[in-house]
Design a protein around this motif. Sequence first.
Motif, PDB file in Angstrom:
ATOM      1  N   LEU A 299      -3.634   4.915  10.850  1.00  0.00           N
ATOM      2  CA  LEU A 299      -2.993   3.922   9.999  1.00  0.00           C
ATOM      3  C   LEU A 299      -2.953   2.555  10.674  1.00  0.00           C
ATOM      4  O   LEU A 299      -3.150   1.523  10.018  1.00  0.00           O
ATOM      5  CB  LEU A 299      -1.580   4.374   9.641  1.00  0.00           C
TER       6      LEU A 299
ATOM      7  N   ILE B 267       1.719   4.687   1.424  1.00  0.00           N
ATOM      8  CA  ILE B 267       1.467   5.214   2.761  1.00  0.00           C
ATOM      9  C   ILE B 267       1.777   6.706   2.808  1.00  0.00           C
ATOM     10  O   ILE B 267       2.761   7.172   2.245  1.00  0.00           O
ATOM     11  CB  ILE B 267       2.274   4.454   3.830  1.00  0.00           C
TER      12      ILE B 267
ATOM     13  N   GLN C  73      -6.212   0.886  10.152  1.00  0.00           N
ATOM     14  CA  GLN C  73      -6.384   0.387   8.786  1.00  0.00           C
ATOM     15  C   GLN C  73      -5.572  -0.891   8.562  1.00  0.00           C
ATOM     16  O   GLN C  73      -6.063  -1.846   7.958  1.00  0.00           O
ATOM     17  CB  GLN C  73      -5.955   1.469   7.792  1.00  0.00           C
ATOM     18  N   ILE C  74      -4.344  -0.887   9.031  1.00  0.00           N
ATOM     19  CA  ILE C  74      -3.487  -2.057   8.832  1.00  0.00           C
ATOM     20  C   ILE C  74      -4.001  -3.254   9.605  1.00  0.00           C
ATOM     21  O   ILE C  74      -3.880  -4.405   9.157  1.00  0.00           O
ATOM     22  CB  ILE C  74      -2.032  -1.706   9.210  1.00  0.00           C
TER      23      ILE C  74
ATOM     24  N   CYS D 163       1.801   9.263   6.007  1.00  0.00           N
ATOM     25  CA  CYS D 163       1.660   9.353   7.460  1.00  0.00           C
ATOM     26  C   CYS D 163       2.003  10.773   7.923  1.00  0.00           C
ATOM     27  O   CYS D 163       2.961  11.375   7.433  1.00  0.00           O
ATOM     28  CB  CYS D 163       2.590   8.342   8.135  1.00  0.00           C
TER      29      CYS D 163
ATOM     30  N   LEU E  71      -3.004   4.296   1.950  1.00  0.00           N
ATOM     31  CA  LEU E  71      -3.294   4.463   3.367  1.00  0.00           C
ATOM     32  C   LEU E  71      -2.857   5.857   3.791  1.00  0.00           C
ATOM     33  O   LEU E  71      -1.674   6.184   3.723  1.00  0.00           O
ATOM     34  CB  LEU E  71      -2.547   3.408   4.199  1.00  0.00           C
TER      35      LEU E  71
ATOM     36  N   GLN F  97       0.844  -1.193   0.000  1.00  0.00           N
ATOM     37  CA  GLN F  97       0.000   0.000   0.000  1.00  0.00           C
ATOM     38  C   GLN F  97       0.881   1.245   0.000  1.00  0.00           C
ATOM     39  O   GLN F  97       1.908   1.286   0.689  1.00  0.00           O
ATOM     40  CB  GLN F  97      -0.881   0.032   1.261  1.00  0.00           C
TER      41      GLN F  97
END
Length: 310
Positions: free
Chosen positions: A270, A235, A273-274, A237, A263, A233
């Motif tokens: 996060l 990412i 989601q993970i 952050c 994400l 994915q």
Amino acid sequence: MRLCVFTEPQLGATYEDQLAIARRAEELGFEAFFRSDHFLSPGNDGPPGPTDSWVTLGALARETSTIRLGTLVSSATFRLPGPLAIAVAQVDAMSGGRVELGLGTGWLEREHSAYGIPFPPIGERFDRLTEQLEIIKGLWATPDGATYSFEGRHYDLVESPALPKPVQPAGPPVIIGGKGAKRTPALAARYADEFNVPFSSLPDTDAQYRRVVAAIEQEGRDGRAPIVFSFAQTIVCGRDEAEVRRRAEALGLDPKKPQDGQLYGTPERLAEQIHGFVQAGASRAFLQLLDLRDLDHLELIAAELTPRLA
């Protein structure tokens, strides 16, 4: 959840850029540094230009000490299976047994025409990939002093000495990935040590894992370790929503509408989601970092996200 840094150097990264992020990822405790295997990108093809994946990984093998190294994924159209088996085994030795091989059919026609690489239809590419997987694993598994032969539709090997051997006793782990509903799960069941679903929604990832499980049950894997499930994915952050937005916009992404395979969020968000992918069966995450020079991003993930996934 084991976290791997996943990079796309064809978007614009020198070897020095890749070395810097691989070393920093190692210092921060990430399990692996992976890179794509492309000679062009779907969009930006400006300087500095592409870097060869296995040349790069061979160099990184000598300039790192603990982090695992691999491709997600090498293209079967780029190399012949015998020389590829030699190259991967050599880099495995150079790294002290830290290499993994992701291998796929290849898909970007434009990069093939740009560098004079044949690009057969998808059916033939799958056939070639199947033979390459059989050959590579067969070469690595051939006992010392014995030879390996193979007669296929696309490749023939006659009494190969099957050397050099990789350092890892069973050979480097082989990763197969993709979204195809039939041939991809079947190939994974037969050849893969790990199966990766790239850039997909959680429901689609879960459905693909289930297809692979069904293919494994049909194929049988007597005496082999259970397959590892992973996902890739993009990412983005940030410490707060403002930082998430700034980082997404700097990458040309829409911070308000993440697409499947992306994400976005604070470390807390996060982690939530993970966790959904963990529940689907994944034990390894490939976090695609689009800006290889943003080491603060990498450090934030290590400091704030990784502990939430322990």
